[in-house]
Write an enzyme that holds these catalytic residues in place. Sequence first.
Site, PDB file in Angstrom:
ATOM      1  N   TYR A 138       0.873  -1.165   0.000  1.00  0.00           N
ATOM      2  CA  TYR A 138       0.000   0.000   0.000  1.00  0.00           C
ATOM      3  C   TYR A 138       0.905   1.208   0.000  1.00  0.00           C
ATOM      4  O   TYR A 138       1.790   1.329   0.869  1.00  0.00           O
ATOM      5  CB  TYR A 138      -0.888   0.015   1.242  1.00  0.00           C
ATOM      6  CG  TYR A 138      -2.185  -0.718   1.024  1.00  0.00           C
ATOM      7  CD1 TYR A 138      -3.025  -0.332  -0.007  1.00  0.00           C
ATOM      8  CD2 TYR A 138      -2.560  -1.779   1.817  1.00  0.00           C
ATOM      9  CE1 TYR A 138      -4.214  -0.998  -0.242  1.00  0.00           C
ATOM     10  CE2 TYR A 138      -3.753  -2.457   1.594  1.00  0.00           C
ATOM     11  CZ  TYR A 138      -4.571  -2.049   0.558  1.00  0.00           C
ATOM     12  OH  TYR A 138      -5.745  -2.709   0.326  1.00  0.00           O
ATOM     13  N   ASP A 176      -6.062  -0.825  -6.563  1.00  0.00           N
ATOM     14  CA  ASP A 176      -7.533  -0.735  -6.600  1.00  0.00           C
ATOM     15  C   ASP A 176      -8.124  -0.228  -5.283  1.00  0.00           C
ATOM     16  O   ASP A 176      -9.297  -0.426  -5.015  1.00  0.00           O
ATOM     17  CB  ASP A 176      -8.156  -2.094  -6.959  1.00  0.00           C
ATOM     18  CG  ASP A 176      -7.817  -3.187  -5.952  1.00  0.00           C
ATOM     19  OD1 ASP A 176      -7.182  -2.879  -4.918  1.00  0.00           O
ATOM     20  OD2 ASP A 176      -8.175  -4.359  -6.203  1.00  0.00           O
ATOM     21  N   HIS A 222     -10.193  -7.405  -5.568  1.00  0.00           N
ATOM     22  CA  HIS A 222      -9.869  -7.305  -4.151  1.00  0.00           C
ATOM     23  C   HIS A 222     -10.833  -8.164  -3.320  1.00  0.00           C
ATOM     24  O   HIS A 222     -11.314  -7.751  -2.265  1.00  0.00           O
ATOM     25  CB  HIS A 222      -9.959  -5.831  -3.731  1.00  0.00           C
ATOM     26  CG  HIS A 222      -9.093  -5.422  -2.578  1.00  0.00           C
ATOM     27  ND1 HIS A 222      -8.071  -4.508  -2.709  1.00  0.00           N
ATOM     28  CD2 HIS A 222      -9.089  -5.766  -1.277  1.00  0.00           C
ATOM     29  CE1 HIS A 222      -7.498  -4.320  -1.524  1.00  0.00           C
ATOM     30  NE2 HIS A 222      -8.092  -5.072  -0.644  1.00  0.00           N
TER      31      HIS A 222
HETATM   32  O1  173 Z   1      -9.197  -5.592   1.982  1.00  0.00           O
HETATM   33  C1  173 Z   1      -8.741  -5.076   3.007  1.00  0.00           C
HETATM   34  O2  173 Z   1      -9.308  -5.179   4.089  1.00  0.00           O
HETATM   35  C2  173 Z   1      -7.505  -4.317   2.897  1.00  0.00           C
HETATM   36  O3  173 Z   1      -6.911  -4.386   1.864  1.00  0.00           O
HETATM   37  C3  173 Z   1      -7.018  -3.454   3.978  1.00  0.00           C
HETATM   38  C4  173 Z   1      -6.604  -2.167   3.693  1.00  0.00           C
HETATM   39  C5  173 Z   1      -6.182  -1.337   4.711  1.00  0.00           C
HETATM   40  C6  173 Z   1      -6.158  -1.782   5.996  1.00  0.00           C
HETATM   41  C7  173 Z   1      -6.534  -3.078   6.288  1.00  0.00           C
HETATM   42  C8  173 Z   1      -6.950  -3.912   5.270  1.00  0.00           C
END
Ligand code: 173
Length: 493
Positions: A235, A263, A354
């Site tokens: 991320y 995404d 996702h």
């Molecule tokens: O799908 C999710 O829950 C995910 O990608 C996510 C994103 C940020 C924090 C925790 C989970």
Amino acid sequence: MSNVLTGPQVSEHNSRDSCWIIVHGKVYDVTEFLDEHPGGSRIILKYAGADATEAYEPIHPPDAITTNLPVEKHLGVIDASTVAQVVKEVTEEEKQRQLAVAARPPLENVLNMHDFEVIAKAVIPEKAWAYYSSASDDEITIRENRTAVWFRPRILRDVSTVDWSTTILGQKSSLPLYISATALGKLGHPEGELTITRGAANHGVIQMIATLASCSFDDIIDAQSNNQTFFVQLYVNRDREITKRYVQHAEARGVKGLFITVDAPQLGRREKDMRMKQVDDSAGAEVQKGQDVKKDQGVARAISSFIDPSLSWKDIPWFRSITKMPIILKGIATAEDAILAYEAGVQGIVLSNHGGRQLDTARSGLEVLVEVVAALKARGYYPDPKFEIFVDGGVRRASDVLKAIALGAKAVGVGRAFLYAFCAYGQEGVERAIQIFRDEFEMNMRLLGARTIDDLCPEMVDAGALGQHIVTVPQDNLFNSTYQPLQITKLKL
Ligand code: 173
């Protein structure tokens, strides 16, 4: 941190004006951090002046607090003998959970991934189930991910030996799948993602480490054995220096692929998760009521505010400049973007929605795959050994994987199925899941007339129903017994 503090000293600092907490035996002054906490101040204030370890543990990597809080706020260690031992009342939910743990079937009775899901639901806290199982909005895409492509099997091909091993981004893999990133593993099992690391190592399966894993990145890599391969999911942080450090550290520690999630500029609304948070809040302490605006967003959204929504194609050359790892864009959903990705010079794409958790009514990865392969072919971009196409979403069977490969994918990502396997049985569950997939690959490849992964071809499947969306499936479909309907809001009568 040689300063030793006592329970009574800490408990004096139990308000917004002065807020100390204990985490893993250490005392921290988080007063100035309250409003910066991605999950909001309210949740910290619930533990003001007290031990927050239990709540902290599943949601944060062990080093989150030490890296985010200036050293002068690290006040000292707690003298455990001075902390009043709170005898926690065992809740009814916890009692049921423990009964369910004791009532789990022996592992050899688990025959498929759906079994893991049913057992996981029974043995993990409700909050964990709400977070893991949730999908966005009306949960249409998560169901669409299970819609059918049909096989066109070939016969009389001497399938006495079949081989489903392959390479993924140049790395050997005993299965044509990798274990995809899922966040917050300790919500569902005390050892979290390490169960995957240890289980995958014994079977030559590749693990993709989540940016938001509960176990720290280094703890996972340190548990490496049998020369196992890791990928990492990224991320992208608003602070690119943090991202750069993370990526370069991953590369230095031997990670073999960087999967940038594209995404999720904002996290989907997952109502099951959001409702669970509300339940929790109204049951919790009422410290500083009304101070926090983020209370109804669910676990994932609460911790996702660092993700940079300004990420764009312009950033790709920067990623190329900071790492030599293969770069894969995870979350491509159209032929147009697949072409842009190819032309941007990345090494692969994951066609993904996702796990149905982002844009609801986005199409399934398989459907996108058909469109993407055709478009890339038309431009002479496919096949290209330097550009691999992956698919994920809804994979529960080896047959799901074989269909994707027949249609042109190099391998497939499996997230929830392994998550539920370790929630239900820890490392042994992960190993059992791998074994089940192996058995299924053997049988399905024989019945399909494919001796190796290279034998799989588009003529072995009929993908004609894909464009029709929500093809009806038999009502006794196993998925229907694990799928939990969305709930409608309740009146406080
Ligand atoms: O799908 C999710 O829950 C995910 O990608 C996510 C994103 C940020 C924090 C925790 C989970």
